[in-house]
Design a protein around this motif. Structure first.
Motif, PDB file in Angstrom:
ATOM      1  N   ASN A 117       4.335  43.532 -75.143  1.00  0.00           N
ATOM      2  CA  ASN A 117       4.124  42.182 -74.010  1.00  0.00           C
ATOM      3  C   ASN A 117       5.970  42.777 -73.654  1.00  0.00           C
ATOM      4  O   ASN A 117       6.632  43.055 -74.629  1.00  0.00           O
ATOM      5  CB  ASN A 117       4.271  41.514 -75.093  1.00  0.00           C
ATOM      6  N   THR A 118       5.977  41.962 -72.794  1.00  0.00           N
ATOM      7  CA  THR A 118       7.461  42.568 -72.050  1.00  0.00           C
ATOM      8  C   THR A 118       7.697  41.581 -71.654  1.00  0.00           C
ATOM      9  O   THR A 118       7.281  41.438 -70.588  1.00  0.00           O
ATOM     10  CB  THR A 118       7.256  44.021 -71.464  1.00  0.00           C
ATOM     11  N   PRO A 119       9.014  41.627 -71.795  1.00  0.00           N
ATOM     12  CA  PRO A 119       9.259  39.764 -70.479  1.00  0.00           C
ATOM     13  C   PRO A 119      10.086  40.542 -69.145  1.00  0.00           C
ATOM     14  O   PRO A 119      10.824  41.134 -69.202  1.00  0.00           O
ATOM     15  CB  PRO A 119      10.769  39.209 -71.428  1.00  0.00           C
ATOM     16  N   LEU A 120       9.330  39.657 -68.305  1.00  0.00           N
ATOM     17  CA  LEU A 120      10.345  39.866 -67.136  1.00  0.00           C
ATOM     18  C   LEU A 120      11.458  38.361 -66.977  1.00  0.00           C
ATOM     19  O   LEU A 120      10.819  37.892 -66.188  1.00  0.00           O
ATOM     20  CB  LEU A 120       9.087  40.009 -65.641  1.00  0.00           C
ATOM     21  N   LEU A 121      12.581  39.281 -65.957  1.00  0.00           N
ATOM     22  CA  LEU A 121      14.060  37.957 -65.729  1.00  0.00           C
ATOM     23  C   LEU A 121      14.032  38.469 -64.969  1.00  0.00           C
ATOM     24  O   LEU A 121      13.982  39.204 -64.050  1.00  0.00           O
ATOM     25  CB  LEU A 121      14.713  38.997 -67.140  1.00  0.00           C
ATOM     26  N   ASP A 122      14.328  36.761 -64.585  1.00  0.00           N
ATOM     27  CA  ASP A 122      14.952  36.284 -63.359  1.00  0.00           C
ATOM     28  C   ASP A 122      16.603  36.939 -62.983  1.00  0.00           C
ATOM     29  O   ASP A 122      17.077  37.128 -64.059  1.00  0.00           O
ATOM     30  CB  ASP A 122      14.263  34.925 -62.983  1.00  0.00           C
ATOM     31  N   GLU A 123      17.028  36.368 -61.789  1.00  0.00           N
ATOM     32  CA  GLU A 123      18.708  36.844 -62.103  1.00  0.00           C
ATOM     33  C   GLU A 123      19.461  36.050 -62.537  1.00  0.00           C
ATOM     34  O   GLU A 123      20.339  36.659 -62.880  1.00  0.00           O
ATOM     35  CB  GLU A 123      19.031  36.688 -60.385  1.00  0.00           C
ATOM     36  N   GLN A 124      19.066  35.033 -63.211  1.00  0.00           N
ATOM     37  CA  GLN A 124      19.536  33.939 -64.316  1.00  0.00           C
ATOM     38  C   GLN A 124      19.430  34.143 -65.663  1.00  0.00           C
ATOM     39  O   GLN A 124      19.605  33.843 -66.771  1.00  0.00           O
ATOM     40  CB  GLN A 124      19.728  32.324 -64.514  1.00  0.00           C
ATOM     41  N   GLY A 125      19.034  35.600 -65.894  1.00  0.00           N
ATOM     42  CA  GLY A 125      18.526  35.598 -67.210  1.00  0.00           C
ATOM     43  C   GLY A 125      16.955  35.477 -67.711  1.00  0.00           C
ATOM     44  O   GLY A 125      16.943  35.198 -68.663  1.00  0.00           O
ATOM     45  N   GLN A 126      16.956  33.978 -67.099  1.00  0.00           N
ATOM     46  CA  GLN A 126      15.228  33.446 -67.640  1.00  0.00           C
ATOM     47  C   GLN A 126      14.483  34.380 -67.562  1.00  0.00           C
ATOM     48  O   GLN A 126      13.970  34.690 -66.987  1.00  0.00           O
ATOM     49  CB  GLN A 126      15.001  31.790 -67.181  1.00  0.00           C
ATOM     50  N   VAL A 127      13.058  34.158 -68.466  1.00  0.00           N
ATOM     51  CA  VAL A 127      12.189  34.862 -68.737  1.00  0.00           C
ATOM     52  C   VAL A 127      11.047  33.850 -67.559  1.00  0.00           C
ATOM     53  O   VAL A 127      11.289  32.943 -67.360  1.00  0.00           O
ATOM     54  CB  VAL A 127      11.049  34.245 -69.816  1.00  0.00           C
ATOM     55  N   ARG A 128      10.731  34.908 -66.260  1.00  0.00           N
ATOM     56  CA  ARG A 128       9.917  34.401 -65.040  1.00  0.00           C
ATOM     57  C   ARG A 128       8.670  34.805 -65.352  1.00  0.00           C
ATOM     58  O   ARG A 128       7.490  34.427 -65.461  1.00  0.00           O
ATOM     59  CB  ARG A 128       9.884  35.280 -64.080  1.00  0.00           C
TER      60      ARG A 128
END
Length: 953
Positions: A117-128
């Protein structure tokens, strides 16, 4: 199109990748699926359209037949870690069974996976998003479990298996420590999860158990009641009471069935028995039971249905759905409104619409309509009773059929419920023939029970009960059976009873009747009970009428709110009629007492104005707010001139500090009444002496009772003048009496001394001469004569000794010649000789000049005390101490005898002079006497006299 202009279709590329991938939203714990690769859909045997938009664990639940299944818990924990740590989280080899398609039987198939399970982060470092990747290791695990080579496996498969084995075991070694940490970290989560599931199961089990336990006593109530009702000779009064029991027991059974059905649905133990059913005929059957209700309330009830509409469904469950939705429509439809039931077929679906002309449901609240126990009219103003389970049960039963239910706005103006049910049962489902084409009596009874709950309340009685000359009571209750129960409970108690069926009617009757007490429910149509109470309290003549509130809700917050808002008592249903009567009697008694107090207040007001003393009442800040006529007369001013002034305005400035101290003292002791005399400064300059009694009332006000004491003072001055004159005369007479007593004592002492001298000189000489003359006879030769002479001589000697002793007692010569101390020593010897009491005399050796009278009084007092000690103290010895103390001589006589209580001694109990006589004689010479004694611990008497160097008789 050039390569530069080409825009790749990323969804197509993602779905075509050979790996097994899911894209999830980070909305834990739901983890909504938003993208699925073809390989993942193929491996899990679930179409993509059946996964998109749904929660991950709704699509892939644990195998219910595997008690050790932990796939949901482990995968949820891994996703939570990846979400919180924002880093990939790899899982060890995981068993996670998946369901086969319905066409293949729908059973769960054993499968093994290796997830990452891998998180995908946005530009602000939040999990998208979360990327869920798995490898299907089922074949490998099966091969390992079988531990045998499969001859049918190709060389390529063996090579792939070996490579997979290597990869899996390498990952297993890497994750071994992580798995242990995971197991420990998840322990608490697992415990809480299990606890939550256990509590949910306990709740469901509790509902089911309670429902089952209630059905048995309800059956034992309904059965005998119906048997009694079948008796045609049953008296009308008994039949009426049994009808109430049967009707309410049937309603309670309906609620119990609701609870039991909810419990089954929650436990997922509800199953469908599909049958070939005519939905149109079933709808018309249910609707027929609502026609009498519609006619009674003038509601237009329209049923639109084809002649027949075949459907494969559970007829009992479908009947229940129609009952619940229709009862909801009639519940909110107003009188003279309309309700519509429409059935039609759309493709492979049966669509049912139930519309009403009621208030409708706001869009913001439509999502809550199907929640269990939720009632949008859940405040006290409810149109009908219920548990809030009907629509929740309807929704669950529709969903159990594979259908859906939605809420919208009806053309009639109210709410529109649209139900869709599939015409055909799921493939492979056993569909039986409808063995009960006609509804059973029990089913008809169930519908009728629901309809009875929606019947409007019959009008309340308009006339008071006969034989009620006593206090009037208004009963406001929308439930006719409960209203009759209360009225019957009050019958025969002497009350005049009126009834109202809702809060608005109750308010109007309260205004017209002005009853002595009101009994009201809270949950009523038209106007709630609390609203009625608030409206009643707005009218002055009803502001204090006692109100007893009845409520079916055991809610402490509601009870406190009602008591704060004007109710005097609060009773929770069910209640005993005896308790209701007791509370009503108490409130009526209190109300009667309060009215008597009001009459007393009127009388007190009259007394206030007619009182002879001035009465001044001041506000907490000290300003006068009430003054009676007598108070105005005391000040010589009209009431208007005095109101608003303070007590400081009525006295001299020099008295202000004293007045402040008194006020402070009274504030610290509110119950205290302070009495003092003051000088009032009248406007005309007169200084008026008054006696003032002041206290602080419980509400902080001050009250003062003022009495003119000028005449009393004049009378007191006259009395004081007379008292002073009398005291002067008494003092003079006392002085003269004491002087006379002293003179008499001196005369008496001289007489004693004279008698003593006469005894000593005359009688003593005579006796001495007699002895001389007897001397010759004592030696007479005749023995008889000499013996008689010697006997007479002995008697003469004894008489001579008695004469000397009597002379000494009357006036001891040594008392006047040698002083008090030698005389007391001689007295001690005489006491010991006479009574056997050993007397010790102790003198401090100082000079103690005393006159003859003082010596004689002190001597005789000591003699009296020693004789009393010898006769009554039961002591072996006594001590006499003589010492000088300033201008006084002190003599104490003490013993260690039995003692006595001085308070019990009076002059009549004493011999000789007595203690009272001693004190009186001592007063002649300015002396005094005191005695201290403790029972069992001896006695000490103390006598004192004033020294006088020149005092000589």
């Amino acid at each position: 199109m050039s390569v530069a202009d080409a825009q790749p279709n990323y969804r197509m590329l993602f779905e075509a990748v050979p790996g097994l991938f899911l894209v999830l939203l980070p909305d834990a714990p739901r983890f909504t699926i938003v993208a699925v690769s073809n390989a993942y859909a193929q491996a899990t045997m679930v179409p993509r359209e059946a996964m998109i938009g749904r929660a991950l664990f709704d699509v892939f639940p644990d195998d219910p037949d595997d008690p050790a299944a932990d796939g949901v818990r482990n995968l949820s924990a891994s996703l939570e870690r990846a979400l919180s740590q924002r880093a990939p989280d790899a899982m060890a080899l995981q068993k996670y069974n998946v369901r086969k398609p319905a066409a293949e039987g729908g059973e769960f198939e054993e499968r093994w996976w290796s997830p990452l399970n891998t998180p995908l982060l946005d530009e602000q470092g939040q999990v998208r998003y979360l990327i869920h990747r798995v490898e299907d290791a089922t074949e490998y695990v099966r091969l390992k479990m079988m531990e045998t080579e499969q001859g049918r496996v190709t060389a390529a498969l063996r090579e792939r298996t070996a490579q997979m084995e290597l990869d899996i075991f390498q990952r297993a070694r890497q994750l071994q420590e992580a798995n242990e940490q995971l197991r420990q970290a998840n322990a608490e989560s697992a415990r809480l999860y299990e606890k939550t599931r256990e509590l949910d199961q306990l709740k469901t089990q509790f509902f089911a158990t309670v429902s089952h336990e209630l059905r048995t006593p309800l059956t034992l109530i309904l059965g005998p009641v119906r048997a009694l009702l079948a008796d045609h000779e049953l008296p009308a009064a008994s039949r009426k009471q049994l009808d109430v029991i049967e009707r309410n027991a049937r309603t309670l059974l309906l609620h119990v069935n609701d609870l039991l059905e909810v419990a089954r649905l929650d436990a997922r133990r509800m199953t469908l028995c599909h049958a070939h059913t005519d939905a149109a005929r079933l709808a018309r059957f249910v609707a027929s039971h609502f026609e009498s209700l519609a006619q009674g309330r003038s509601i237009g009830f329209l049923v639109e249905a084809p002649a027949a509409l075949a459907i494969e469904a559970d007829p009992d469950k479908l009947r229940r759905v129609l009952i619940n939705v229709l009862s909801n429509a009639f519940k909110f439809a107003p009188d003279r409104g309309c309700v519509r039931l429409t059935l039609r077929q759309h493709d492979e679906w049966v669509q049912i619409e139930v519309a009403d002309s009621g208030p409708g449901i706001p869009p913001a609240q439509r999502g809550h309509v199907f929640e269990a126990f939720r009632q949008l009219d859940g405040d006290a103003q409810r149109r009908a009773g219920g548990t809030g389970l009907g629509l929740a049960i309807a929704r669950d039963l529709v969903c159990l059929h594979g259908g859906d239910i939605h809420i919208g706005e009806a053309p009639e103006g109210g709410a529109l419920f649209t139900l869709r049910l599939p015409i055909k049962a799921p493939a492979g489902t056993l569909v039986r023939d409808d063995s009960q084409p006609q509804a059973t009596a029990m089913q008809a009874e169930e519908v009728q029970a629901v309809v009875d709950m929606l019947q409007p309340a019959p009008p309340a009685r308009e006339q008071p009960l006969p034989g009620g000359p006593g206090p009037s009571i208004l009963v406001v209750e929308d439930n006719a059976d409960m209203r009759d129960f209360i009225v019957n409970s009050l019958a025969g108690q002497g009350y005049a009873v009126r009834t109202a069926c809702n809060g608005l009617d109750g308010l109007q009757q309260a205004l017209d009747l002005a009853p002595d007490l009101i009994v009201t429910d809270i949950m009523m149509p038209e106007m709630r009970g609390d609203q009625m109470i608030a409206a009643i309290r707005q009218h002055a003549h009803l502001a204090d009428v006692p109100i007893v509130v009845l409520s079916a809700k055991a809610d402490d917050e509601q009870r406190l709110r009602m008591l704060r808002e004007g109710a005097q008592d609060f009773l929770i249903k069910p209640f005993a009629s005896e308790e209701l009567l007791a509370r009503i009697d108490n409130q009526v008694s209190a109300w009667t007492t309060m009215r008597a107090l009001r009459q007393s207040e009127e009388q007190l007001r009259e007394l206030f104005e007619q009182a002879f003393d001035g009465i001044f009442i001041a506000s907490p800040d000290g300003h006068y707010i009430q003054i009676n006529d007598a108070g105005c007369a005391l000040m010589g001013e009209p009431r208007e001139a005095l109101l608003g002034r303070t007590s400081f305005d009525l006295v001299a400035p020099s008295q202000h500090e004293r007045m402040l101290a008194i006020r402070k003292s009274l504030m610290g002791s509110p119950a205290e009444v302070h009495v003092a005399e003051w000088q009032l400064h009248r406007k005309d300059g007169i200084e008026l002496p008054v006696e003032v009694k002041t206290r602080m009332l419980p509400d902080g006000r001050w009250v003062s009772f003022v009495r003119d004491i000028s005449a009393h003072r004049r009378e007191l001055e006259v009395r004081q003048s007379l008292a002073k004159q009398l005291e002067s005369v008494v003092n003079e007479r006392t002085r003269q009496l004491r002087q006379l007593g002293a003179d008499l004592e001196a005369v008496e002492e001289r007489e004693r001394r004279q008698i003593a001298r006469d005894l000593h000189d005359d009688l003593g000489q005579t006796l001495a001469a007699a002895r001389i003359r007897l001397a010759a006879l004592c030696s007479h030769p005749q023995t008889e004569i000499s013996g008689l002479a010697r006997a007479v001589d002995t008697l003469i000697e004894q008489a001579n000794a008695a004469t000397r002793s009597l002379a000494s007692q009357l006036a001891p010569a040594m008392l006047y010649e040698l002083g008090l101390s030698p005389a007391l020593e001689w007295l001690g010897q005489d006491i010991q000789k006479t009574f056997g009491l050993k007397v010790t005399v102790v003198d401090d050796g100082q000079a103690k000049p005393l006159g003859h009278t003082a010596r004689a009084i002190l001597y005789r007092a000591a003699r009296e005390l020693l004789i009393n000690a010898a006769k009554h103290a039961r002591a072996d010895s006594a001590t006499v101490r003589i010492w000088r103390e300033g201008r006084q001589v002190c003599v104490t006589v003490s013993d260690a005898g039995v003692g006595f209580d001085p308070a019990m001694v009076s002059a009549s109990h004493q011999r000789g002079m007595g203690l009272m006589s001693v004190r009186e004689r001592l007063s002649f010479i300015g002396g005094q006497a005191d005695i201290r004694s403790i029972p069992g611990d001896g006695t000490e008497a103390r006598i004192m006299a004033v020294l006088d160097d020149e005092s000589v008789d």
